[in-house]
Every structure is written in structure tokens, then in C-alpha cells.
Enzyme design. Sequence first.
Site, PDB file in Angstrom:
ATOM      1  N   SER A  46       0.792  -1.120   0.099  1.00  0.00           N
ATOM      2  CA  SER A  46       0.109  -0.182   0.036  1.00  0.00           C
ATOM      3  C   SER A  46       0.794   1.174  -0.003  1.00  0.00           C
ATOM      4  CB  SER A  46      -0.833  -0.008   1.255  1.00  0.00           C
ATOM      5  OG  SER A  46      -0.310   0.025   2.426  1.00  0.00           O
ATOM      6  N   GLU A  47       1.925   1.060   0.730  1.00  0.00           N
ATOM      7  CA  GLU A  47       3.078   2.454   0.895  1.00  0.00           C
ATOM      8  C   GLU A  47       4.215   1.958   0.680  1.00  0.00           C
ATOM      9  OE1 GLU A  47      -0.837   4.196   2.174  1.00  0.00           O
ATOM     10  OE2 GLU A  47       0.501   2.864   3.252  1.00  0.00           O
ATOM     11  N   THR A  48       5.178   2.647   0.250  1.00  0.00           N
ATOM     12  CA  THR A  48       6.700   2.408   0.187  1.00  0.00           C
ATOM     13  C   THR A  48       7.305   3.683   0.475  1.00  0.00           C
ATOM     14  OG1 THR A  48       6.634   0.633  -1.433  1.00  0.00           O
ATOM     15  CG2 THR A  48       8.762   1.746  -0.998  1.00  0.00           C
ATOM     16  N   HIS A  77       0.342   4.725   8.767  1.00  0.00           N
ATOM     17  CA  HIS A  77       1.324   3.639   9.195  1.00  0.00           C
ATOM     18  C   HIS A  77       2.913   4.083   8.421  1.00  0.00           C
ATOM     19  CE1 HIS A  77       0.985   1.426   5.546  1.00  0.00           C
ATOM     20  NE2 HIS A  77       1.899   0.513   5.974  1.00  0.00           N
TER      21      HIS A  77
END
Length: 279
Positions: A46-48, A77
Site C-alpha cells: 500500500s505504501e513504500t 502507518h
Amino acid sequence: MTSHAFSQVDVFTTGPGLGNPLAVVAAAADLTDAQMQRFANWTNLSETTFLLPPFQEGADYRVRIFTPGSELPFAGHPTLGSAHVWLENGGVPKTAGVVVQECGAGLVAVKHDGGRLAFAAPPRRRTGPLPEENVAKICAALGIERSTVLRHQWADNGPQWQALQLTDARAVLDVEPDYAALAPFGVGLVGAGPPGDDADFEVRALMGFEPVPAEDPATGSLNAALAQWLIAEGHAPQRYTVRQGTRLGRNARIEVAAEGQDIWIGGEVRTVIRGTAEL
């Protein structure tokens, strides 16, 4: 091609694989925007995030946050996971016990006490009740009656969440979203847990937007905006615990605490993978 320290961490976790994963690339100042976006697309999380030297005075580091398809000014997060990796890689904050992160939304304070981290909720960019037509569309996409919604609110602090409080935690867990009908909304659902439960509220984050409509297992940005809304209007206590990810087989816990004018969103972060990324 250059080598970069790489970590994958589990945020808001209660055990191995029970939180929300995040990929973090350290010392990324030499990478271009295109390289960052391509790697974030490749990790397919979902995110990097990418850790960089700060621009603003008072910041300990700067972070850029990418989904597989775009860059975000702030996300919860990724904030906790990035601070965890920065500290684990030897970062020493200017102020003991508080890391100051610079991101697209400005400066965000992150308290650290042992293994637990908590960030100060940033200001919401939009507040107030949702348009009734939005509520009607969301209810139709979720397959719920309008009477199931106790109240609703914009919860936009970067990610443009629209929040509904349902009658209880069971109503939240029973929702079967039609993501095609939900698009392009990102919807947060919250419902109070039963007496004696180990969490005060159940939360679900349903994303009808790019890159792929999905449910998020543990969402700091949404819980930050929910807390600002619910505590301010007297619908939640000054301290409470959220469970999220239940329908995904996760068991995330988000700890919420109001202290003065600040609301802190905290939880456990654990490193799962350490290595190098060749970029």
C-alpha cells in the site's frame, strides 16, 4: 545502480504478520522521483517510503511516501514505520524521546518509548458532515440501510477519507463492499465494540480509489482523523483502543490518546526483513 539499506516492517502489529506492512528505503537522496515511484509500484505494498535529509529546521529526517501509483503528502502507518527504521538505522533525534518527521504535510512529531511509537495527528484539511448524496452513495455501495449510520464526517488529512460511524462493531464487520460502486471514495467505518471486548472500537478502511480498490489492514491517517472527530464531539473517550484488519485475518491494534491539544496515534512496529535494495 546503487545499493540502499532496505527494511520491511509490520506496523500496528500484535504479532508476526498481523499488522500493516511497509517497505522503507534509507539514504535515498540520490534517487529520482521516477525511481521511487517505480520501486513503490514494484513492491506492490500500500505504501513504500524513502528516507532523505530534511529541508526544514527542526526536522530529524524527511520522508516521501508512495503508493504503487502516486505520492502522498502524509500517511499514518508509513510515518510510524519510517520513524522506526530511521531509529533502528542509528538515527538520533534532536530532542530526546521525540522524532520530528518532515513530509508533504509538514512536520509531524513521533514519540518513541521502547518499542512503541505514536505520532501527533496532523490537522484535518476538511471537516464537517458529508453531503447527504455522498452518504447515500456510500450506503448503497456498502449494502447498508441509512438508519445504520449514526453520524458521518469528512476525515481528510491527506488521504481524503469519508467517515461513517455505524451502530456497533458487528455492523462494521458485516459490511460487504461493492468496490466498483464505492469508487472513487475512500471510506472509513467505525463502530463501538461490546462491553468487555479488548478493543473499544472496530475500524475498517475501504479504498475505492487507485491503484486497486481494497481494504487496508491498519490505517494511521484514518484513525487520526476519526479520533479528532469522535473525541472532540464527545463520542469517544480521551483514550481508547481500535482493532482493525479483522476481516483480512489481521489483528492490528491502534492506541489513541488525547493529551492537551494533541491526539496521539500509536502502536507496535516490528522489523520483518532487513537487507539491501539495488536501485
